[in-house]
Design an enzyme around this catalytic site. Structure first.
Site, PDB file in Angstrom:
ATOM      1  NE  ARG A  82      -4.393  -1.259   1.598  1.00 44.51           N
ATOM      2  CZ  ARG A  82      -4.811  -2.206   2.429  1.00 44.51           C
ATOM      3  NH1 ARG A  82      -4.231  -2.378   3.584  1.00 44.51           N
ATOM      4  NH2 ARG A  82      -5.825  -2.969   2.095  1.00 44.51           N
TER       5      ARG A  82
ATOM      6  CG  ASP B  50       4.179 -25.432   8.767  1.00 43.98           C
ATOM      7  OD1 ASP B  50       5.268 -25.127   9.281  1.00 43.98           O
ATOM      8  OD2 ASP B  50       3.237 -25.912   9.420  1.00 43.98           O
ATOM      9  CG  HIS B  51       8.749 -20.875   8.977  1.00 42.00           C
ATOM     10  ND1 HIS B  51       7.705 -20.527   9.771  1.00 42.00           N
ATOM     11  CD2 HIS B  51       9.837 -20.851   9.773  1.00 42.00           C
ATOM     12  CE1 HIS B  51       8.147 -20.301  11.007  1.00 42.00           C
ATOM     13  NE2 HIS B  51       9.442 -20.489  11.033  1.00 42.00           N
TER      14      HIS B  51
ATOM     15  CE  LYS C  74      12.006 -23.584  11.960  1.00 41.17           C
ATOM     16  NZ  LYS C  74      12.844 -22.454  12.288  1.00 41.17           N
TER      17      LYS C  74
ATOM     18  CD  GLU D 248       8.194 -18.687  19.309  1.00 38.79           C
ATOM     19  OE1 GLU D 248       8.816 -18.017  18.473  1.00 38.79           O
ATOM     20  OE2 GLU D 248       6.961 -18.643  19.433  1.00 38.79           O
TER      21      GLU D 248
ATOM     22  CG  ASP E  74       1.614 -17.886  16.125  1.00 37.41           C
ATOM     23  OD1 ASP E  74       1.623 -17.491  14.941  1.00 37.41           O
ATOM     24  OD2 ASP E  74       2.576 -17.731  16.908  1.00 37.41           O
TER      25      ASP E  74
ATOM     26  CG  HIS F 162       5.090 -23.893  12.954  1.00 38.13           C
ATOM     27  ND1 HIS F 162       4.972 -23.746  11.593  1.00 38.13           N
ATOM     28  CD2 HIS F 162       5.263 -22.642  13.443  1.00 38.13           C
ATOM     29  CE1 HIS F 162       5.041 -22.459  11.284  1.00 38.13           C
ATOM     30  NE2 HIS F 162       5.222 -21.766  12.386  1.00 38.13           N
TER      31      HIS F 162
ATOM     32  CE  LYS G  99       4.607 -16.192  20.057  1.00 34.95           C
ATOM     33  NZ  LYS G  99       5.648 -16.188  18.998  1.00 34.95           N
TER      34      LYS G  99
HETATM   35  C1  BG6 Z   1       5.729 -18.221  13.214  1.00 33.94           C
HETATM   36  C2  BG6 Z   1       4.859 -17.701  14.308  1.00 33.94           C
HETATM   37  O1  BG6 Z   1       5.006 -19.044  12.355  1.00 33.94           O
HETATM   38  O2  BG6 Z   1       6.791 -18.976  13.781  1.00 33.94           O
HETATM   39  C3  BG6 Z   1       5.658 -16.888  15.325  1.00 33.94           C
HETATM   40  O3  BG6 Z   1       3.833 -16.890  13.757  1.00 33.94           O
HETATM   41  C4  BG6 Z   1       6.841 -17.674  15.818  1.00 33.94           C
HETATM   42  O4  BG6 Z   1       4.840 -16.491  16.420  1.00 33.94           O
HETATM   43  C5  BG6 Z   1       7.625 -18.228  14.654  1.00 33.94           C
HETATM   44  O5  BG6 Z   1       7.658 -16.808  16.598  1.00 33.94           O
HETATM   45  C6  BG6 Z   1       8.710 -19.166  15.120  1.00 33.94           C
HETATM   46  O6  BG6 Z   1       9.518 -19.513  14.029  1.00 33.94           O
HETATM   47  P1  BG6 Z   1      11.022 -19.947  14.242  1.00 33.94           P
HETATM   48  O7  BG6 Z   1      11.489 -20.302  12.866  1.00 33.94           O
HETATM   49  O8  BG6 Z   1      11.732 -18.783  14.861  1.00 33.94           O
HETATM   50  O9  BG6 Z   1      10.973 -21.119  15.167  1.00 33.94           O
END
Ligand code: BG6
Length: 504
Positions: free
Chosen positions: A64, A196-197, A201, A235, A254, A259, A355
């Protein structure tokens, strides 16, 4: 990869020998957001650094805010300098910056869409990108349908089009299905790459290598030999500046929905017949389908109060900027799940995420059953701990196996020691960021490490059932101080079964 480093370390042989992607343009929607700055551009830079991007390549940022190409380049340069894992080199940056453009765009606005279409056509001519497009949706999820429609309506006449969609894919099953309906109007499932990152990994992929490239694990990877599995995504971070999103998501949407459940699926899946997208995802979805909804006693939620992280006092969740002071959003969730199939029946999977916990740690711990009859007299139960195969997803990436050994000296005293494989030590090279792998895979059209719609639906079904049960009671939040391992209820969940969470 230099020849010198290969000579130094033969383990690196074969690394980074992959086919190059076709020429293409990557369009990032949401280019002024945090993800673009912290993850996407640093990943693109690292790909450029290793010459893994196609020779004919361009990247267009769309968002934007009004910005010129030059401002955008400058901002992304700083982002790369700050966040990339590789040293900053002007020549590499110039290569990338040469094909960079920025288009200001309101997502429901025809004018913006025209500007974008014109820029893409120009880039095709200038950079030989042949109409091939990867659209990356890194916007707030509410605009996903609008963006999908906008790009879907204007697919280029030639070349291929792919869509990368950030999580969350919907807010629940119903909204995920609605989004999917919009996508299906314009795109085939093969063109859709849901992120889904965690799947990007290295250590998560290594779980597949560990299980399916070694003969020794398969015979014992089942209910007969495994007592239980513990999966932790812990985390120390709070919610940073994401109150808006997090208040609506909570830990269950989240991290648990995506994950954590993906980690369960990878740990529990059957061997795929090959490593293609459908074979791998067919096996994962069977696991997700076989999980039954845990009863209310098998799920624990929590929210952090004030506490200490690395010696620093941190505020309670309800005191974070933008958070409702009465918020009932959970920042912690743990659960006992079962996978009802022949391999896993009656084997609990204890999973947790939170968290502001005591330490940053993502691990998959496979705890084996105890030795049935240890014949040593001096043995105390405490000394002979069960074998555990521990996959360190992060940090200190690697795998370790806890085994009992004899302490040197007279008698027969047994201690537990760890056989360790550490990525850093064995390969002496940094690990790629998940986003490097995922962006490249999408350009290559390889969806193996992306979630298919049926997986997403199964994940939401489970989460919807958990959340529905929560509507019936109001726990006394906050119920764990920041910097601890979560609410006492989570310990009780384990203690009831005569087990405990791993602390180290
Ligand atoms: C994200 C979440 O998908 O993954 C975040 O939205 C989280 O809240 C993060 O902090 C954690 O990713 P990583 O790769 O740091 O473990």
């Amino acid at each position: 990869m230099t020849t010198a480093s290969l000579q130094d370390n033969p383990l690196l042989e074969g690394l980074e020998v992959r086919r190059a992607p076709d020429p293409c343009i990557l369009v990032i929607f949401g280019a002024s957001g945090d993800l673009t700055k912290r993850k996407l551009f640093p990943a693109l830079y690292s790909l450029a650094f290793r010459r893994l991007l196609p020779e004919n390549f361009a990247v267009v940022g769309a968002a934007r805010s009004e910005e010129t190409d030059e401002d955008f380049k400058e901002r992304m340069k700083e982002a790369v300098q700050e966040n990339a894992r590789d040293d900053f080199r002007d020549d590499v940056w110039e290569l990338l910056a040469d094909g960079m453009r920025y288009v200001p765009l309101d997502f429901a606005d025809e004018q913006g869409e025209d500007d974008l279409a014109r820029t893409l056509t120009e880039l095709d001519q200038q950079r030989g990108t042949r109409g091939n497009r990867v659209y990356y949706l890194a916007t707030p999820p509410v605009v996903f349908p609008t963006v999908v429609q906008a790009v879907g309506k204007r697919r280029a006449a030639e070349g291929w089009t792919r869509l990368i969609i950030e999580k969350p894919f919907g807010h629940d099953l119903a909204s995920a299905r609605e989004l999917q309906q919009v996508i299906e109007k314009y795109f085939d499932e093969k063109e859709v790459f849901r992120i889904d990152h965690y799947l990007g990994k290295e250590t998560v992929q290594n779980m597949l290598a560990l299980r399916f490239a070694n003969g020794i694990f398969e015979p014992i990877w089942n209910r007969q030999f495994i007592d239980h599995v513990q999966i932790t995504v812990a985390e120390t971070l709070g919610i940073e500046a994401r109150a808006d999103y997090y208040e609506r998501a909570g830990a269950v949407r989240d991290i648990f929905q995506n994950h954590l459940l993906q980690l369960v699926a990878i740990t529990a899946m059957e061997p795929p017949i090959d490593f293609t997208a459908d074979s791998v995802r067919n096996e994962k979805v069977k696991v997700l389908r076989a999980m039954h909804t845990p009863g209310p006693k098998s799920v624990v939620r929590g929210q952090y109060g004030r506490g200490y992280i690395e010696g620093e006092e941190v505020p309670a969740y309800r005191e974070e900027a933008g958070v409702d002071p009465q918020s009932m959003t959970e920042t912690y969730v743990s659960a006992k799940l079962y996978v009802d199939n022949w391999r896993w029946a009656d084997t609990p999977f204890y999973i947790r995420t939170g968290k502001r916990l005591a330490r940053r740690e993502t691990t998959i711990a496979i705890q084996f059953k105890r030795a049935p009859h240890p014949p040593f007299e001096e043995l105390s139960a405490e000394r002979l701990r069960p074998n555990v195969l521990l996959v360190h997803v992060q940090p200190d990436e690697g795998v370790s196996l806890a085994i009992g050994v004899k302490v040197p000296g007279q008698g027969m005293t047994i201690r537990t020691v760890h056989m360790d494989f550490l990525y850093g030590g064995a390969f002496r090279t940094g690990l790629p960021e998940a986003y490097e792998r995922l962006i490249l895979d999408a350009m290559l059209g390889d969806a193996t490490l992306f979630t298919r719609i049926d997986e997403v639906e199964e994940q939401w079904s489970l989460v919807d059932a958990i959340v529905a049960a929560w509507a019936r009671d109001r726990p006394a939040f906050p119920n764990y101080p920041a910097g601890t391992w979560g609410p006492t209820g989570a310990d009780e969940l384990m203690e009831r079964d005569g087990r405990s969470w791993r602390r180290r």
